[in-house]
Enzyme design. Structure first.
Site, PDB file in Angstrom:
ATOM      1  N   ASP A   1       0.857  -1.195   0.000  1.00  0.00           N
ATOM      2  CA  ASP A   1       0.000   0.000   0.000  1.00  0.00           C
ATOM      3  C   ASP A   1       0.890   1.242   0.000  1.00  0.00           C
ATOM      4  O   ASP A   1       2.124   1.128  -0.052  1.00  0.00           O
ATOM      5  CB  ASP A   1      -0.976  -0.013   1.189  1.00  0.00           C
ATOM      6  CG  ASP A   1      -2.321   0.580   0.795  1.00  0.00           C
ATOM      7  OD1 ASP A   1      -2.343   1.748   0.358  1.00  0.00           O
ATOM      8  OD2 ASP A   1      -3.339  -0.112   0.909  1.00  0.00           O
TER       9      ASP A   1
ATOM     10  N   HIS B   1      -2.756   3.077  -4.674  1.00  0.00           N
ATOM     11  CA  HIS B   1      -2.135   2.571  -3.440  1.00  0.00           C
ATOM     12  C   HIS B   1      -0.701   2.127  -3.730  1.00  0.00           C
ATOM     13  O   HIS B   1      -0.252   1.079  -3.253  1.00  0.00           O
ATOM     14  CB  HIS B   1      -2.975   1.441  -2.832  1.00  0.00           C
ATOM     15  CG  HIS B   1      -4.304   1.913  -2.288  1.00  0.00           C
ATOM     16  ND1 HIS B   1      -4.418   2.497  -1.046  1.00  0.00           N
ATOM     17  CD2 HIS B   1      -5.547   1.922  -2.832  1.00  0.00           C
ATOM     18  CE1 HIS B   1      -5.700   2.824  -0.847  1.00  0.00           C
ATOM     19  NE2 HIS B   1      -6.390   2.497  -1.912  1.00  0.00           N
TER      20      HIS B   1
ATOM     21  N   GLU C   1      -9.866   2.735  -5.349  1.00  0.00           N
ATOM     22  CA  GLU C   1      -9.496   4.106  -4.973  1.00  0.00           C
ATOM     23  C   GLU C   1      -8.326   4.673  -5.786  1.00  0.00           C
ATOM     24  O   GLU C   1      -7.499   5.387  -5.243  1.00  0.00           O
ATOM     25  CB  GLU C   1      -9.159   4.160  -3.469  1.00  0.00           C
ATOM     26  CG  GLU C   1     -10.323   3.748  -2.603  1.00  0.00           C
ATOM     27  CD  GLU C   1      -9.996   3.685  -1.113  1.00  0.00           C
ATOM     28  OE1 GLU C   1     -10.900   3.957  -0.315  1.00  0.00           O
ATOM     29  OE2 GLU C   1      -8.848   3.364  -0.744  1.00  0.00           O
TER      30      GLU C   1
HETATM   31  C1  ACM Z   1     -11.254  -0.517   0.285  1.00  0.00           C
HETATM   32  O1  ACM Z   1     -11.785  -0.479   1.410  1.00  0.00           O
HETATM   33  N1  ACM Z   1     -10.586   0.524  -0.177  1.00  0.00           N
HETATM   34  C2  ACM Z   1     -11.340  -1.699  -0.553  1.00  0.00           C
END
Ligand code: ACM
Length: 525
Positions: A184, A256, A319
């Site tokens: 991440d 990420h 995201e």
């Molecule tokens: C997530 O909670 N961003 C998959």
């Protein structure tokens, strides 16, 4: 109050007490097993030997001597409809577990352990205890075949010994997928031999935002480091396999990505190098779409494939804010060259490249529900986290989906009545009863689409879970409620019955030093 020895969690399909008789485990008891069921007998024997100190040998055949005390694993005469199904029969002199597969036999063994005193999970010899199991007949099989928990080891790192214990706890709850979030913005935690800087640089974070990221930006000055070496991962996979737990590794892309880009800036789109992130929230750092970057990520996936035998590999996909792709001239040129409409379609193309790579290596791609945007890659499985809509859409398209909605199974959410009486968490409100009440099969899906809902999975994101004891606190007993949603039939006993069984179940967790949150508001309403 129900007899705590019957505190079975998750609740089995059918369960009938056979009078007041008990099976008394003795120093002379033998286990009987052979062929494919032998490993399940071995797993059971190890636990029973540890907690009694008795030899409890495993023999291939029974002797049929009168009064022989035995626990016998029997191959089912006809193949049971579900490969994970089993029956368990406990009588005064003998226990019989019948199954078609080693997984079924293993789950029969897990249920049997719950019939013995909780100290069976303690790991130290207690020969002085009465090792009794009540006479009972149980028929059991799982409702869903995907019964998962995701753990984020990127935001905070957990030692490998803890991961091992966590997997053991999942198996005790008849959960069978450990989804391991390994990369991440704030940390890269898996050793990749070809690209050593991923852990040399990517696994070290200078510090962490104090308090909630929403309100404060000051750092704590405390470095966070740690990664899993490939040798450790191989051992862990073997350990999980013995317990019928599949490990689903997740390598996040195209967002990420900041820890990876900090290690290898050429993978990104930043004008100047940026450190492994020390703050929470959605970041704009993306991987670029250059052929060298895709090749780099596929090299990473090749090593991941060599470590993890599970059919599925998770590539994240959530995201990914597209600002950097929108503002970068080279990315825009690629987008036009590929004849794509917009950045969502570029993400879809990117994920498609990874899906094709995984397919060529005999694996299937899993991604968070954003991978639906711009078109779902062929054969992709969707994790529906922003509610049920992503899972429903995927199933209607004929794709498999796993239900992971934040409002039902995000265990990083608060679980008490008020944040003011709980340790800092990310937000939300997910008390135990809400997890237990969750129904993963969407009512609007007809059978031909509903079969694509493979199951359900709880999430443990660790921005606000810095220690393993806090992780225990957030995970348990909500994982016990999840187990019941995932394994027990749709018509399972009500929450009040679950809470009663939980009283006995918590003693098993006590014996393993699990620092769960005591659900006092349900025990003493
Ligand atoms: C997530 O909670 N961003 C998959």
């Amino acid at each position: 109050m129900r007899d705590p020895v019957l505190a079975l969690v998750p609740h089995p399909v059918r369960c009938k007490r056979l009078g007041d008789a008990v099976f008394a485990l003795r120093a002379t008891t033998r286990l009987i097993a052979s062929g494919p069921l032998f490993p399940a007998a071995e797993m059971l024997a190890v636990r029973l030997r540890q907690s009694t100190g008795w030899p409890l040998p495993i023999a291939a055949r029974r002797t049929d001597e009168a009064g022989e005390s035995r626990i016998e694993f029997r191959q089912a005469a006809t193949v049971l409809p579900d490969p994970e199904a089993y029956t368990l029969h406990v009588a005064a002199e003998q226990i019989t577990i019948t199954a078609s597969t080693s997984a079924g036999a293993f789950y029969g063994g897990q249920t049997l352990l719950q019939l013995f005193p909780p100290a069976v999970f303690g790991g130290v010899p207690r020969p002085e205890l009465a090792w009794h199991a009540p006479a009972i007949e149980i028929e059991d099989a799982p409702r869903f075949r995907w019964r998962g928990v995701m753990l984020d080891s990127a935001r905070h790192f957990q030692p490998i010994d803890y991961i091992r214990k966590f997997i053991d706890l999942l198996a005790q709850h008849k959960l069978n997928v450990f989804h391991w979030h390994l990369t991440d913005d704030q940390g890269w935690r898996i050793e990749i031999k070809k690209y050593p800087r991923l852990v040399e640089v990517g696994s070290r974070r200078r510090e962490t935002t104090k308090g909630h990221g929403k309100y404060r930006t000051e750092g704590d000055g405390l470095p966070v480091t740690g990664y899993y070496a490939q040798e450790e991962i191989r051992d862990l996979v073997a350990y999980a396999t013995q317990r019928h737990v599949h490990i689903l590794p997740e390598i996040e892309m195209p967002g990420h990505a900041q820890a990876a880009v900090a290690a290898y800036p050429k993978l990104g789109l930043l004008p100047k190098a940026r450190e492994v992130s020390c703050r929470w929230g959605i970041h704009e750092t993306l991987f670029n779409v250059k052929p060298d970057t895709l090749a780099f990520l596929q090299d990473v996936l090749a090593e991941v494939i060599s470590l993890f035998p599970f059919d599925y590999i998770h590539i994240g996909g959530d995201e990914a804010v597209k600002t950097q792709w929108r503002q970068d001239a080279d990315t825009q040129a690629s987008l036009r060259q590929l004849g794509l409409r917009d950045e969502d379609h570029l993400q879809s193309w990117f994920i498609g490249q990874m899906a094709e790579f995984l397919r060529r290596h005999g694996r299937k791609l899993v991604g968070w529900d954003e991978i639906l945007e711009g078109g779902l890659a062929s054969g992709a499985t969707v994790m529906s986290w922003r509610g049920a809509a992503g899972g429903i859409a995927a199933a209607r398209l004929g794709h498999d989906a796993i239900m992971c909605p934040y409002d039902a199974v995000y265990f990083d959410y608060y679980q008490g009545g008020s944040p003011s009486v709980e340790p800092l968490a990310i937000g939300g409100d997910l008390p135990l009863h809400k997890v237990h009440a969750y129904e993963p099969a969407p009512a609007e899906l007809p059978a031909e689409h509903a079969r694509h809902i493979l199951g359900v999975q709880g999430q443990l994101w660790t921005e606000y879970i810095p220690t393993t004891s806090r992780l225990d606190y957030m995970a348990f007993p909500r994982i016990a409620a999840l187990a019941e949603v995932a394994w027990s039939p749709r018509e399972r006993p009500p929450f009040a019955d679950f809470v009663t069984r939980l009283c006995g179940h918590l003693r098993r967790l006590d014996c393993q030093d699990v620092r769960y949150r005591a659900p006092l508001e349900f025990l003493h309403p």
